[in-house]
Design an enzyme around this catalytic site. Structure first.
Site, PDB file in Angstrom:
ATOM      1  CE  LYS A 150      -3.425   2.758   2.344  1.00  0.00           C
ATOM      2  NZ  LYS A 150      -4.008   3.158   3.636  1.00  0.00           N
ATOM      3  CB  ALA A 237      -8.567   7.838   4.285  1.00  0.00           C
ATOM      4  N   GLY A 238     -11.267   7.994   6.142  1.00  0.00           N
ATOM      5  CA  GLY A 238     -12.367   8.873   6.495  1.00  0.00           C
ATOM      6  C   GLY A 238     -13.693   8.210   6.744  1.00  0.00           C
ATOM      7  CG  ASN A 259      -6.801   1.454  11.186  1.00  0.00           C
ATOM      8  OD1 ASN A 259      -5.619   1.708  11.050  1.00  0.00           O
ATOM      9  ND2 ASN A 259      -7.229   0.866  12.286  1.00  0.00           N
TER      10      ASN A 259
END
Length: 312
Positions: A150, A237-238, A259
């Site tokens: 990643k 993300a977010g 995450n």
């Protein structure tokens, strides 16, 4: 396989219904507007016989939920949440991993991730430029970790926004060196196409800044990326709520990476399962085809049908 009863004749399609409707026009010489009529189309089943799989590079995955491993209260809590989520791809920031084989108790996260159950995806998080990212990726490969990476480069520690110039430069080199590269990027359709052109295995646009839990604030740009994509699109993300993960899947994303929302939950296992189900529901809805939006109301039980079927 999708099965529809149309004008009393059952039709089968190996397509989502939204696409199958166009094929139905050809088969039945029907008008497209009539296909949406209750009289002409009775929905018998629009569910696929089996869920489609996520294919990245030369591998297939049943789960479309990728999980990050930071911020958990303990490695044991992380391990249990990974299992609960049903994920098959797990990202690990290598600065948190012991690659010496000495089982450092302060950097032993790899001892809690079963490589037989999960594809370990080394993460270059912390890299400030292409050179940093290349060094981290090569170090992981030399330590025997998968040559999947990643690619994450964010020089600004406050906003953690990815550097597009350095990301593209690093991706081009890593692909040439035989790495399977999954780059984390701003929701930039032009950059996404450039990364596809140099051989990236996916593109991973952010929904909002890392750890912000603000959901998909970049929807319009992500929709363009999905429209133009020739590789899987992973919204990364977010995402702070399962509903936001479902939204990404309904938009047409191929997968999501989560995450923080799981790691900081009061019960990470239950939250992991919630995200698992949300991703599955969102994908099913996308494959089936969402209901068309209308400006005006449309009665579910039209009065005209009642009167037309009444005796006398």
């Amino acid at each position: 396989m999708h099965r529809e009863t149309v004008n009393s004749a059952q039709q089968s399609f190996a397509l989502p219904f939204a696409i199958a409707a166009k094929e139905l026009v050809r088969r039945r010489s029907a008008e497209p507007s009539r296909i949406r009529s209750r009289h002409d189309c009775e929905y018998v089943s629009v569910m696929s016989d089996k869920p489609s799989k996520l294919k990245i590079a030369d591998r297939e995955f049943t789960s479309r939920l990728l999980i990050g491993t930071g911020k958990f209260s303990s490695n044991e809590a992380m391990r249990d949440a990974l299992v609960a989520s049903g994920t098959e791809i797990v990202t690990v920031a290598l600065r948190r991993a012991d690659l010496s084989g000495k089982h450092d108790p302060f950097a032993n996260i790899l001892d809690f991730i079963d490589p037989k159950k999960f594809l370990l995806l080394p993460n270059t998080s912390g890299a400030r430029d292409a050179d940093d990212a290349l060094r981290i990726a090569r170090l992981a490969a030399s330590a025997g970790l998968p040559t999947w990476v990643k690619l994450e480069i964010h020089p600004d520690p406050h906003y953690l926004l990815p550097d597009p110039v350095e990301t593209l430069a690093a991706a081009e080199i890593l692909v040439k060196e035989g790495f399977t590269v999954l780059p984390y990027i701003n929701a930039d359709p032009v950059l996404a196409k450039r990364l596809q052109d140099v051989g990236a295995a996916t593109v991973m646009p952010l929904g909002s800044p890392i750890g912000s839990n603000r959901g998909i604030e970049t929807r319009a740009q992500i929709e363009i990326i999905i429209e133009q994509a020739t590789v899987p699109v992973v919204v990364d993300a977010g995402l702070g709520a399962p509903s936001q993960a479902a939204e990404a899947m309904e938009m047409g994303a191929d997968a999501v990476l989560v995450n923080t929302a799981i790691a900081i939950a009061s019960d990470p296992n239950r939250m992991a399962r919630a995200f698992k189900w949300a991703v599955e529901a969102g994908r099913e809805a996308r494959e089936i085809g969402l209901a068309e939006k209308h400006r005006n109301a449309a009665a579910t039980s039209p009065v005209s049908e009642f009167f037309s079927s009444s005796p006398g």
